[in-house]
Design an enzyme around this catalytic site. Structure first.
Site, PDB file in Angstrom:
ATOM      1  N   ARG A 100      40.477-101.600   2.113  1.00 22.47           N
ATOM      2  CA  ARG A 100      40.529-102.934   2.680  1.00 22.47           C
ATOM      3  C   ARG A 100      41.897-103.529   2.340  1.00 22.47           C
ATOM      4  O   ARG A 100      42.285-103.559   1.168  1.00 22.47           O
ATOM      5  CB  ARG A 100      39.439-103.804   2.072  1.00 22.47           C
ATOM      6  CG  ARG A 100      39.508-105.208   2.611  1.00 22.47           C
ATOM      7  CD  ARG A 100      39.018-106.197   1.630  1.00 22.47           C
ATOM      8  NE  ARG A 100      38.948-107.518   2.259  1.00 22.47           N
ATOM      9  CZ  ARG A 100      38.595-108.599   1.617  1.00 22.47           C
ATOM     10  NH1 ARG A 100      38.242-108.543   0.360  1.00 22.47           N
ATOM     11  NH2 ARG A 100      38.582-109.759   2.218  1.00 22.47           N
ATOM     12  N   ASP A 158      41.897-107.181   7.289  1.00 24.81           N
ATOM     13  CA  ASP A 158      41.016-108.327   7.575  1.00 24.81           C
ATOM     14  C   ASP A 158      41.503-109.121   8.782  1.00 24.81           C
ATOM     15  O   ASP A 158      40.743-109.824   9.422  1.00 24.81           O
ATOM     16  CB  ASP A 158      40.999-109.306   6.386  1.00 24.81           C
ATOM     17  CG  ASP A 158      40.065-108.859   5.300  1.00 24.81           C
ATOM     18  OD1 ASP A 158      39.857-107.639   5.177  1.00 24.81           O
ATOM     19  OD2 ASP A 158      39.547-109.715   4.571  1.00 24.81           O
ATOM     20  N   LEU A 219      29.188-116.410   6.521  1.00 33.31           N
ATOM     21  CA  LEU A 219      28.985-117.446   5.500  1.00 33.31           C
ATOM     22  C   LEU A 219      28.649-116.789   4.168  1.00 33.31           C
ATOM     23  O   LEU A 219      27.499-116.393   3.913  1.00 33.31           O
ATOM     24  CB  LEU A 219      27.849-118.391   5.936  1.00 33.31           C
ATOM     25  CG  LEU A 219      27.963-118.986   7.348  1.00 33.31           C
ATOM     26  CD1 LEU A 219      26.769-119.866   7.671  1.00 33.31           C
ATOM     27  CD2 LEU A 219      29.268-119.775   7.510  1.00 33.31           C
TER      28      LEU A 219
HETATM   29  P1  ADP Z   1      31.255-112.836  -1.128  1.00 35.46           P
HETATM   30  O1  ADP Z   1      31.176-111.401  -0.668  1.00 35.46           O
HETATM   31  O2  ADP Z   1      32.157-113.702  -0.294  1.00 35.46           O
HETATM   32  O3  ADP Z   1      31.418-113.023  -2.586  1.00 35.46           O
HETATM   33  P2  ADP Z   1      28.468-112.965  -0.267  1.00 35.46           P
HETATM   34  O4  ADP Z   1      28.574-112.607   1.172  1.00 35.46           O
HETATM   35  O5  ADP Z   1      27.835-111.997  -1.196  1.00 35.46           O
HETATM   36  O6  ADP Z   1      29.842-113.496  -0.839  1.00 35.46           O
HETATM   37  O7  ADP Z   1      27.648-114.357  -0.355  1.00 35.46           O
HETATM   38  C1  ADP Z   1      27.475-115.024  -1.558  1.00 35.46           C
HETATM   39  C2  ADP Z   1      26.748-116.316  -1.259  1.00 35.46           C
HETATM   40  O8  ADP Z   1      25.483-116.040  -0.649  1.00 35.46           O
HETATM   41  C3  ADP Z   1      26.443-117.133  -2.507  1.00 35.46           C
HETATM   42  O9  ADP Z   1      26.778-118.489  -2.282  1.00 35.46           O
HETATM   43  C4  ADP Z   1      24.950-116.984  -2.645  1.00 35.46           C
HETATM   44  O10 ADP Z   1      24.376-118.107  -3.229  1.00 35.46           O
HETATM   45  C5  ADP Z   1      24.530-116.906  -1.201  1.00 35.46           C
HETATM   46  N1  ADP Z   1      23.154-116.414  -1.087  1.00 35.46           N
HETATM   47  C6  ADP Z   1      22.656-115.224  -1.449  1.00 35.46           C
HETATM   48  N2  ADP Z   1      21.310-115.198  -1.255  1.00 35.46           N
HETATM   49  C7  ADP Z   1      20.971-116.432  -0.781  1.00 35.46           C
HETATM   50  C8  ADP Z   1      19.748-117.066  -0.395  1.00 35.46           C
HETATM   51  N3  ADP Z   1      18.593-116.419  -0.464  1.00 35.46           N
HETATM   52  N4  ADP Z   1      19.797-118.337   0.051  1.00 35.46           N
HETATM   53  C9  ADP Z   1      20.962-119.006   0.126  1.00 35.46           C
HETATM   54  N5  ADP Z   1      22.150-118.470  -0.224  1.00 35.46           N
HETATM   55  C10 ADP Z   1      22.152-117.211  -0.667  1.00 35.46           C
END
Ligand code: ADP
Length: 378
Positions: A100, A158, A219
């Site tokens: 990446r 990206d 998101l």
């Molecule tokens: P990154 O890869 O950008 O670090 P992710 O795509 O793993 O992030 O997303 C992380 C976000 O998803 C966090 O804010 C986490 O709280 C949210 N998240 C994970 N599970 C849930 C859920 N069941 N409800 C709401 N938000 C969630």
């Protein structure tokens, strides 16, 4: 064929081993046969978490001096007799490496095989992404040292999915010379994610590429929206850097640029200090004062924490604003697609985002929305 997919941060190495014999876009099967994360690389207490298939994760805290050592540690784990990865017993079973790379600037409009010239160009792009590209490069250099030219290495950017944006979309309304001289413009990020979900939509719904007219919402901790018209990115919320657009875990998203001068005048520190606030202390963390993690914020809001509730509303409203903008820009669209941690799991937030959009023909089925979590329904 097994591809070693690497995402190297400044102090972390994330990887997956993907079995590519299954067509990425034709199948729903999970093609990831191993994955892992090494954090705090460069310290005596690096945190290691490695997992083969659905097996129990291997966890340890060990000294890992640099990215090369981190990758060699993954090798040692892969080759240990106790590790059982489907079709992979050691390095020789890996056939390619995918890196990446965050910023491809205007140079890279698609993924490329890495050679000396490509490396030089990625280094040149580091000027636009000083926080990201140098870390990605560390991973490439480490793999080159370890594998030589035995295995082809490919850089996946990206930014490249967004290279189809038109000039009037990607330019900022600043003196044109600054674009010409410094390549200051919107590039957009999360392109691999937006591209993937738009393609999955195409497959699930069964439409040709030129009929894919959707808004994709990535998101997660970092968030962005993308307008996809005829299968191509025509606009996206992140800009020259990932700071612009949606409200994120710790990033402010869109703000009035004049705040920077104002904060400097108020003695909040150097420009770097101020951008540190905007990148690391803002977003839903900054508003709520609770956390950057949406689950914590939802919990606090449900317990009556006003600022947490405010952060949720502001987050959802910013997404709504861009749905409206892209809807107008594309003269309508056929689907809104949610992905990443919040998009896939956050039923309440999806509901907040889609509420009161009947004027655009958007109505959410609350029962189906509540059922839809990562890995289900599709
Ligand atoms: P990154 O890869 O950008 O670090 P992710 O795509 O793993 O992030 O997303 C992380 C976000 O998803 C966090 O804010 C986490 O709280 C949210 N998240 C994970 N599970 C849930 C859920 N069941 N409800 C709401 N938000 C969630």
């Amino acid at each position: 064929m097994n591809v070693f997919v690497l995402n190297c941060g400044s102090s972390s190495v994330k990887f997956q081993v993907i079995n590519t014999d299954l067509d990425l876009f034709e199948t729903d099967s999970d093609r990831c046969v191993a994955k892992g994360l090494i954090e705090k690389v460069g310290t005596k207490e690096a945190i290691i978490g490695l997992q083969a298939g659905d097996g129990a994760p291997f966890k340890a805290v060990e000294p890992i001096a640099d990215h090369r050592e981190a990758i060699l540690r993954i090798k040692a784990w892969m080759e240990a007799p106790t590790t059982k990865i489907a079709g992979v017993h050691g390095w020789d079973d890996l056939h390619g490496i995918g890196h990446r790379v965050v910023h491809g600037a205007e140079k890279f409009t698609k993924s490329v095989r890495i050679d000396a010239e490509v490396l030089k160009q990625i280094e040149e792009c580091a000027d636009l992404a000083p926080l990201h590209n140098p870390a990605n490069l560390k991973g490439i250099h480490a793999c080159t040292e370890i594998f030589g030219d035995k295995i082809p290495q490919v850089a996946v950017f990206d930014t490249s999915f967004h290279s189809t944006m038109a000039e009037d979309v990607y330019l900022y309304a600043i003196p044109y010379d600054l674009y010409a001289k410094y390549k200051v413009r919107r590039y957009g990020f999360h392109g691999t994610s937006h591209r993937y979900v738009a393609y999955r939509y195409r497959k699930v719904v069964g439409v040709p590429k030129d009929e894919v007219n959707v808004i994709t919402l990535h998101l997660g901790n970092g968030s962005s929206a993308c307008a996809v018209k005829a299968g191509k990115s025509v606009n996206t919320t992140m800009g020259m850097t990932p700071l612009e657009g949606l409200i994120m875990g710790t990033r402010s998203g869109d703000i009035d640029a004049a705040l920077v001068e104002y904060f400097a005048a108020k003695g909040l520190g150097s420009v770097t200090d101020i951008f540190n606030i905007l990148n690391k202390k803002s977003g839903v963390l900054g508003v709520s004062g609770v956390s950057n993690d949406m689950r914590d914020i939802e919990k606090a809001a449900s317990e009556g924490n006003h600022r947490a509730a405010l952060a949720l509303t502001m987050f959802a409203n910013r997404v709504k604003k861009y749905i409206g903008a892209y809807f107008a820009e594309m003269n309508g669209c056929d689907a809104i697609i949610f992905t990443a941690g919040i998009g896939e799991n956050g039923a309440k937030i999806r509901s907040l985002i889609c509420a009161n959009l009947e004027a655009l023909g958007i109505e959410i089925d609350e029962a189906r929305n509540a059922e839809a979590v990562r890995g289900k329904l599709m």
